[in-house]
Scaffold this motif. Sequence first.
Motif, mmCIF file in Angstrom:
data_model
loop_
_atom_site.group_PDB
_atom_site.id
_atom_site.type_symbol
_atom_site.label_atom_id
_atom_site.label_comp_id
_atom_site.label_asym_id
_atom_site.label_seq_id
_atom_site.Cartn_x
_atom_site.Cartn_y
_atom_site.Cartn_z
ATOM 1 N N GLY A 3 -76.230 59.738 52.428
ATOM 2 C CA GLY A 3 -76.043 59.952 53.852
ATOM 3 C C GLY A 3 -75.563 58.699 54.542
ATOM 4 N N TYR A 4 -75.414 58.823 55.803
ATOM 5 C CA TYR A 4 -74.976 57.717 56.628
ATOM 6 C C TYR A 4 -76.089 57.376 57.597
ATOM 7 C CZ TYR A 4 -70.374 58.957 54.883
ATOM 8 O OH TYR A 4 -69.307 59.231 54.079
ATOM 9 N N ASP A 5 -76.167 56.133 57.961
ATOM 10 C CA ASP A 5 -77.136 55.683 58.951
ATOM 11 C C ASP A 5 -76.458 55.794 60.319
ATOM 12 O OD1 ASP A 5 -78.804 54.333 60.705
ATOM 13 O OD2 ASP A 5 -79.238 52.715 59.303
ATOM 14 N N ALA A 6 -76.781 56.859 61.042
ATOM 15 C CA ALA A 6 -76.117 57.137 62.319
ATOM 16 C C ALA A 6 -76.297 55.992 63.307
ATOM 17 C CB ALA A 6 -76.638 58.439 62.908
ATOM 18 N N CYS A 7 -77.487 55.421 63.364
ATOM 19 C CA CYS A 7 -77.731 54.317 64.307
ATOM 20 C C CYS A 7 -76.853 53.118 63.983
ATOM 21 C CB CYS A 7 -79.205 53.924 64.293
ATOM 22 S SG CYS A 7 -80.278 55.180 65.000
ATOM 23 N N LYS A 8 -76.693 52.823 62.704
ATOM 24 C CA LYS A 8 -75.852 51.693 62.296
ATOM 25 C C LYS A 8 -74.393 51.941 62.680
ATOM 26 C CE LYS A 8 -74.680 48.774 58.409
ATOM 27 N NZ LYS A 8 -74.814 48.514 56.987
ATOM 28 N N ILE A 9 -73.930 53.170 62.478
ATOM 29 C CA ILE A 9 -72.553 53.508 62.842
ATOM 30 C C ILE A 9 -72.335 53.322 64.335
ATOM 31 C CG2 ILE A 9 -70.886 55.409 63.025
ATOM 32 C CD1 ILE A 9 -72.080 56.459 60.359
ATOM 33 N N ILE A 10 -73.288 53.781 65.144
ATOM 34 C CA ILE A 10 -73.172 53.655 66.594
ATOM 35 C C ILE A 10 -73.164 52.187 67.005
ATOM 36 C CG2 ILE A 10 -74.382 54.073 68.780
ATOM 37 C CD1 ILE A 10 -75.232 56.796 67.546
ATOM 38 N N GLY A 14 -69.962 49.879 68.801
ATOM 39 C CA GLY A 14 -70.067 49.115 70.038
ATOM 40 C C GLY A 14 -69.095 47.956 70.086
ATOM 41 N N CYS A 15 -68.728 47.431 68.922
ATOM 42 C CA CYS A 15 -67.767 46.326 68.851
ATOM 43 C C CYS A 15 -66.359 46.776 69.218
ATOM 44 C CB CYS A 15 -67.744 45.740 67.445
ATOM 45 S SG CYS A 15 -69.305 45.073 66.880
ATOM 46 N N PHE A 16 -66.075 48.066 69.049
ATOM 47 C CA PHE A 16 -64.723 48.582 69.235
ATOM 48 C C PHE A 16 -64.542 49.417 70.495
ATOM 49 C CE2 PHE A 16 -65.585 48.401 64.644
ATOM 50 C CZ PHE A 16 -64.692 47.400 64.300
ATOM 51 N N SER A 17 -65.637 49.697 71.193
ATOM 52 C CA SER A 17 -65.517 50.591 72.344
ATOM 53 C C SER A 17 -66.169 49.984 73.576
ATOM 54 C CB SER A 17 -66.162 51.942 72.036
ATOM 55 O OG SER A 17 -67.551 51.782 71.873
ATOM 56 N N ASN A 18 -65.941 50.639 74.684
ATOM 57 C CA ASN A 18 -66.518 50.189 75.938
ATOM 58 C C ASN A 18 -67.735 51.058 76.242
ATOM 59 O OD1 ASN A 18 -67.131 49.234 78.426
ATOM 60 N ND2 ASN A 18 -65.070 49.443 79.268
ATOM 61 N N ILE A 19 -68.891 50.655 75.730
ATOM 62 C CA ILE A 19 -70.107 51.448 75.878
ATOM 63 C C ILE A 19 -70.489 51.591 77.354
ATOM 64 C CG2 ILE A 19 -72.589 51.470 75.385
ATOM 65 C CD1 ILE A 19 -71.959 50.485 72.617
ATOM 66 N N ARG A 20 -70.068 50.663 78.188
ATOM 67 C CA ARG A 20 -70.389 50.770 79.613
ATOM 68 C C ARG A 20 -69.795 52.027 80.231
ATOM 69 N NH1 ARG A 20 -68.087 45.219 81.270
ATOM 70 N NH2 ARG A 20 -66.896 45.772 79.468
ATOM 71 N N GLU A 21 -68.739 52.540 79.649
ATOM 72 C CA GLU A 21 -68.133 53.777 80.149
ATOM 73 C C GLU A 21 -68.794 55.007 79.552
ATOM 74 O OE1 GLU A 21 -63.946 53.720 79.545
ATOM 75 O OE2 GLU A 21 -63.643 51.936 80.768
ATOM 76 N N GLY A 22 -69.819 54.822 78.738
ATOM 77 C CA GLY A 22 -70.533 55.945 78.164
ATOM 78 C C GLY A 22 -69.943 56.495 76.880
ATOM 79 N N ARG A 23 -68.958 55.828 76.328
ATOM 80 C CA ARG A 23 -68.330 56.299 75.091
ATOM 81 C C ARG A 23 -68.766 55.434 73.921
ATOM 82 N NH1 ARG A 23 -62.224 58.179 76.148
ATOM 83 N NH2 ARG A 23 -62.663 59.432 77.965
ATOM 84 N N ILE A 24 -69.101 56.089 72.850
ATOM 85 C CA ILE A 24 -69.447 55.373 71.631
ATOM 86 C C ILE A 24 -68.198 55.150 70.803
ATOM 87 C CG2 ILE A 24 -70.718 55.518 69.457
ATOM 88 C CD1 ILE A 24 -72.843 57.131 71.013
ATOM 89 N N PHE A 25 -67.372 56.182 70.698
ATOM 90 C CA PHE A 25 -66.153 56.093 69.912
ATOM 91 C C PHE A 25 -64.963 55.982 70.861
ATOM 92 C CE2 PHE A 25 -69.257 58.361 67.368
ATOM 93 C CZ PHE A 25 -69.246 57.588 66.214
#
Length: 103
Positions: A3-10, A14-25
């Motif tokens: 499986g994948y570690d969903a928390c780790k992926i999220i 964060g390094c690639f997206s603007n989480i302040r806008e509410g987007r993870i991907f």
Amino acid sequence: MSGYDACKIIEEQGCFSNIREGRIFPYKGRSVGTAFRRQCRELKIADLHFHDLRHEATSRLFEAGFSIEQVALVTGHKDWTMLRRYTHLKPETLHQIRATRMA
């Protein structure tokens, strides 16, 4: 099952997206839908819709023993009436969940 570690992926996203806008991907919904349809065509997969994945994931969460409230947090459903449409629980599955929790 690997499986994948969903928390780790999220966290990594964060390094690639603007989480302040509410987007993870960093993708727009329409772009994802277009890419999904394109891949289905290329792989010759007929009658599969992106929304089918939500249905499958919702059913799997219930089968894994998550509560209605927990599943609703993941799926975004506001009430049980709408969420119920996506579940296909079998009585034997419920008995298995109970047995696992009792052990």
